[in-house]
Scaffold this motif. Sequence first.
Motif, PDB file in Angstrom:
ATOM      1  N   ASP A 148     -14.250  20.079  20.226  1.00 37.36           N
ATOM      2  CA  ASP A 148     -14.616  18.644  20.318  1.00 37.36           C
ATOM      3  C   ASP A 148     -14.576  18.237  21.811  1.00 37.36           C
ATOM      4  OD1 ASP A 148     -14.585  16.022  20.010  1.00 37.36           O
ATOM      5  OD2 ASP A 148     -13.677  15.999  18.035  1.00 37.36           O
ATOM      6  N   PRO A 149     -15.289  17.704  22.508  1.00 38.06           N
ATOM      7  CA  PRO A 149     -15.352  17.211  23.662  1.00 38.06           C
ATOM      8  C   PRO A 149     -14.560  15.807  23.684  1.00 38.06           C
ATOM      9  CG  PRO A 149     -17.520  16.542  22.826  1.00 38.06           C
ATOM     10  CD  PRO A 149     -16.717  17.596  21.841  1.00 38.06           C
ATOM     11  N   SER A 150     -13.878  15.359  22.756  1.00 37.07           N
ATOM     12  CA  SER A 150     -13.117  14.186  22.695  1.00 37.07           C
ATOM     13  C   SER A 150     -12.006  14.564  21.872  1.00 37.07           C
ATOM     14  CB  SER A 150     -13.841  12.818  22.135  1.00 37.07           C
ATOM     15  OG  SER A 150     -14.334  13.226  21.048  1.00 37.07           O
ATOM     16  N   ALA A 151     -11.445  15.683  21.672  1.00 34.25           N
ATOM     17  CA  ALA A 151     -10.334  15.917  20.872  1.00 34.25           C
ATOM     18  C   ALA A 151      -9.154  15.361  21.169  1.00 34.25           C
ATOM     19  CB  ALA A 151     -10.110  17.469  20.795  1.00 34.25           C
ATOM     20  N   ARG A 152      -8.359  15.054  20.335  1.00 38.93           N
ATOM     21  CA  ARG A 152      -7.003  14.665  20.437  1.00 38.93           C
ATOM     22  C   ARG A 152      -5.916  15.688  20.629  1.00 38.93           C
ATOM     23  NH1 ARG A 152      -4.785  11.043  16.045  1.00 38.93           N
ATOM     24  NH2 ARG A 152      -3.148  10.530  17.886  1.00 38.93           N
ATOM     25  N   ILE A 153      -6.331  16.747  20.383  1.00 37.53           N
ATOM     26  CA  ILE A 153      -5.607  17.854  20.405  1.00 37.53           C
ATOM     27  C   ILE A 153      -6.189  19.162  21.247  1.00 37.53           C
ATOM     28  CG2 ILE A 153      -5.632  18.882  18.066  1.00 37.53           C
ATOM     29  CD1 ILE A 153      -2.895  19.830  18.248  1.00 37.53           C
ATOM     30  N   VAL A 208      -2.166  15.250  22.748  1.00 40.31           N
ATOM     31  CA  VAL A 208      -1.115  16.338  22.537  1.00 40.31           C
ATOM     32  C   VAL A 208      -1.695  17.848  22.868  1.00 40.31           C
ATOM     33  CG1 VAL A 208       0.339  17.768  20.987  1.00 40.31           C
ATOM     34  CG2 VAL A 208      -0.102  15.246  20.773  1.00 40.31           C
ATOM     35  N   VAL A 209      -0.960  18.751  23.691  1.00 39.19           N
ATOM     36  CA  VAL A 209      -1.685  19.888  24.196  1.00 39.19           C
ATOM     37  C   VAL A 209      -0.609  20.873  23.432  1.00 39.19           C
ATOM     38  CG1 VAL A 209      -2.313  21.458  26.122  1.00 39.19           C
ATOM     39  CG2 VAL A 209      -2.524  19.160  26.249  1.00 39.19           C
ATOM     40  N   VAL A 210      -0.989  21.982  22.913  1.00 38.43           N
ATOM     41  CA  VAL A 210      -0.331  23.101  22.333  1.00 38.43           C
ATOM     42  C   VAL A 210      -0.412  24.090  23.353  1.00 38.43           C
ATOM     43  CG1 VAL A 210      -0.066  24.663  20.531  1.00 38.43           C
ATOM     44  CG2 VAL A 210      -0.716  22.350  19.944  1.00 38.43           C
ATOM     45  N   ALA A 211       0.704  24.712  23.677  1.00 42.26           N
ATOM     46  CA  ALA A 211       0.831  25.916  24.533  1.00 42.26           C
ATOM     47  C   ALA A 211       1.258  26.956  23.672  1.00 42.26           C
ATOM     48  CB  ALA A 211       1.808  25.559  25.898  1.00 42.26           C
ATOM     49  N   LEU A 212       0.331  28.115  23.893  1.00 39.79           N
ATOM     50  CA  LEU A 212       0.569  29.316  23.060  1.00 39.79           C
ATOM     51  C   LEU A 212       1.284  30.317  23.940  1.00 39.79           C
ATOM     52  CD1 LEU A 212      -2.688  29.536  20.870  1.00 39.79           C
ATOM     53  CD2 LEU A 212      -0.590  28.634  20.049  1.00 39.79           C
ATOM     54  N   ILE A 242       7.005  17.977  25.052  1.00 35.56           N
ATOM     55  CA  ILE A 242       7.490  17.996  26.506  1.00 35.56           C
ATOM     56  C   ILE A 242       6.346  17.526  27.399  1.00 35.56           C
ATOM     57  CG2 ILE A 242       8.225  19.882  28.372  1.00 35.56           C
ATOM     58  CD1 ILE A 242       8.378  21.878  26.112  1.00 35.56           C
ATOM     59  N   PRO A 243       6.914  16.709  28.208  1.00 38.96           N
ATOM     60  CA  PRO A 243       6.090  15.973  28.954  1.00 38.96           C
ATOM     61  C   PRO A 243       5.088  16.973  29.903  1.00 38.96           C
ATOM     62  CG  PRO A 243       7.921  14.950  29.590  1.00 38.96           C
ATOM     63  CD  PRO A 243       8.330  15.913  28.473  1.00 38.96           C
ATOM     64  N   MET A 244       4.052  16.762  30.187  1.00 41.83           N
ATOM     65  CA  MET A 244       3.389  17.899  30.866  1.00 41.83           C
ATOM     66  C   MET A 244       3.499  17.598  32.224  1.00 41.83           C
ATOM     67  SD  MET A 244      -0.863  18.349  30.865  1.00 41.83           S
ATOM     68  CE  MET A 244      -1.840  19.531  32.123  1.00 41.83           C
ATOM     69  N   ALA A 245       3.458  18.919  33.383  1.00 41.65           N
ATOM     70  CA  ALA A 245       3.625  18.877  34.632  1.00 41.65           C
ATOM     71  C   ALA A 245       2.661  18.088  35.174  1.00 41.65           C
ATOM     72  CB  ALA A 245       3.698  20.278  34.979  1.00 41.65           C
ATOM     73  N   ASP A 246       2.801  17.317  36.084  1.00 37.42           N
ATOM     74  CA  ASP A 246       2.082  16.423  37.122  1.00 37.42           C
ATOM     75  C   ASP A 246       1.388  15.251  36.292  1.00 37.42           C
ATOM     76  OD1 ASP A 246       2.422  18.488  38.974  1.00 37.42           O
ATOM     77  OD2 ASP A 246       0.783  19.492  38.378  1.00 37.42           O
ATOM     78  N   GLU A 247       2.040  14.934  35.202  1.00 39.79           N
ATOM     79  CA  GLU A 247       1.538  13.819  34.595  1.00 39.79           C
ATOM     80  C   GLU A 247       2.059  12.433  34.795  1.00 39.79           C
ATOM     81  OE1 GLU A 247      -1.125  13.272  31.833  1.00 39.79           O
ATOM     82  OE2 GLU A 247      -1.851  14.815  33.127  1.00 39.79           O
ATOM     83  N   GLY A 266       2.360  10.268  32.691  1.00 40.58           N
ATOM     84  CA  GLY A 266       2.960   9.801  31.472  1.00 40.58           C
ATOM     85  C   GLY A 266       1.887   9.886  30.170  1.00 40.58           C
ATOM     86  N   GLY A 267       2.209   9.996  28.966  1.00 44.50           N
ATOM     87  CA  GLY A 267       1.305   9.939  27.787  1.00 44.50           C
ATOM     88  C   GLY A 267       1.092  11.090  27.307  1.00 44.50           C
ATOM     89  N   ARG A 268       0.813  12.040  28.013  1.00 41.54           N
ATOM     90  CA  ARG A 268       0.363  13.401  27.738  1.00 41.54           C
ATOM     91  C   ARG A 268       1.683  14.441  27.486  1.00 41.54           C
ATOM     92  NH1 ARG A 268      -4.151  16.152  31.030  1.00 41.54           N
ATOM     93  NH2 ARG A 268      -5.376  14.127  30.126  1.00 41.54           N
ATOM     94  N   HIS A 269       1.455  15.122  26.412  1.00 46.54           N
ATOM     95  CA  HIS A 269       2.942  15.822  25.938  1.00 46.54           C
ATOM     96  C   HIS A 269       2.413  17.279  25.463  1.00 46.54           C
ATOM     97  CE1 HIS A 269       5.021  12.049  25.884  1.00 46.54           C
ATOM     98  NE2 HIS A 269       6.183  12.720  26.192  1.00 46.54           N
ATOM     99  N   VAL A 270       3.192  18.359  25.691  1.00 46.10           N
ATOM    100  CA  VAL A 270       2.802  19.546  25.371  1.00 46.10           C
ATOM    101  C   VAL A 270       3.902  19.974  24.121  1.00 46.10           C
ATOM    102  CG1 VAL A 270       3.021  22.056  25.951  1.00 46.10           C
ATOM    103  CG2 VAL A 270       2.163  20.144  27.582  1.00 46.10           C
ATOM    104  N   VAL A 271       3.601  20.660  23.361  1.00 44.72           N
ATOM    105  CA  VAL A 271       4.340  21.262  22.209  1.00 44.72           C
ATOM    106  C   VAL A 271       3.932  22.882  22.360  1.00 44.72           C
ATOM    107  CG1 VAL A 271       4.581  21.656  19.755  1.00 44.72           C
ATOM    108  CG2 VAL A 271       4.158  19.418  20.556  1.00 44.72           C
TER     109      VAL A 271
END
Length: 227
Positions: free
Chosen positions: A62-67, A155-159, A182-187, A189-194
Amino acid sequence: MSCADAPPAVTHTLPDAGPDPYDASPYVPQRGGLPAHRRAAAVCRGCPLFEHATQTVFGKGDPSARIVVVGEQPGDQEDRQGEPFVGPAGRLLRKALREAGIDVDAAYLTNVVKHFKFSQEGPGKRRIHKAPSLREMSACRPWLIAELNLVRPDVVVALGATAGKALVGGSFRVTRDRGALIPMADEDGGRHVVATIHPSAVLRANDREAAYAGLLADLKVAAKALE
């Protein structure tokens, strides 16, 4: 029609990659959406991995995915089919996402490194996965950042470790940092990594049931963050 009347051959001019053979940034378009980036990535020569891989494997979804779900690199089946997460680990991931309450069709799946790195071993010369180096990961990171900037997920999931380091920084450790926002590097604010383990680690685990339960628990953290 004579040779003199034949139309000129159509050629594709690659961008000047510059002096560093480990840098994909010259190939990343300055404008355009995901389709334009996918086309540009198909001719990326930003590191030597393209020389042996079948093709570039760009993200899909999805080009507008929330995750957005980020893995390490394509595997053998992904390299052959040109799509991310279509092999055994990908099927396990999709199962876990669904069980965690995440709509796979509404997600965007990609990898840090866009080419399959492997060695060929055994009588049949099987292609065995090799982990990308830090230099290869850094070279390909501009593609991942471009995807994230275009999709703009919450949200970004890191595998696994490679994805975690690309998103959070070099100090990332899966065993220490998994299952937390976890806050994403170079952000700003607002975007987090799980972060969690890569599904391929579940397939290799001695206790697959326990490993899968841990993966599922981490993905449920990401699902909850979307609520």
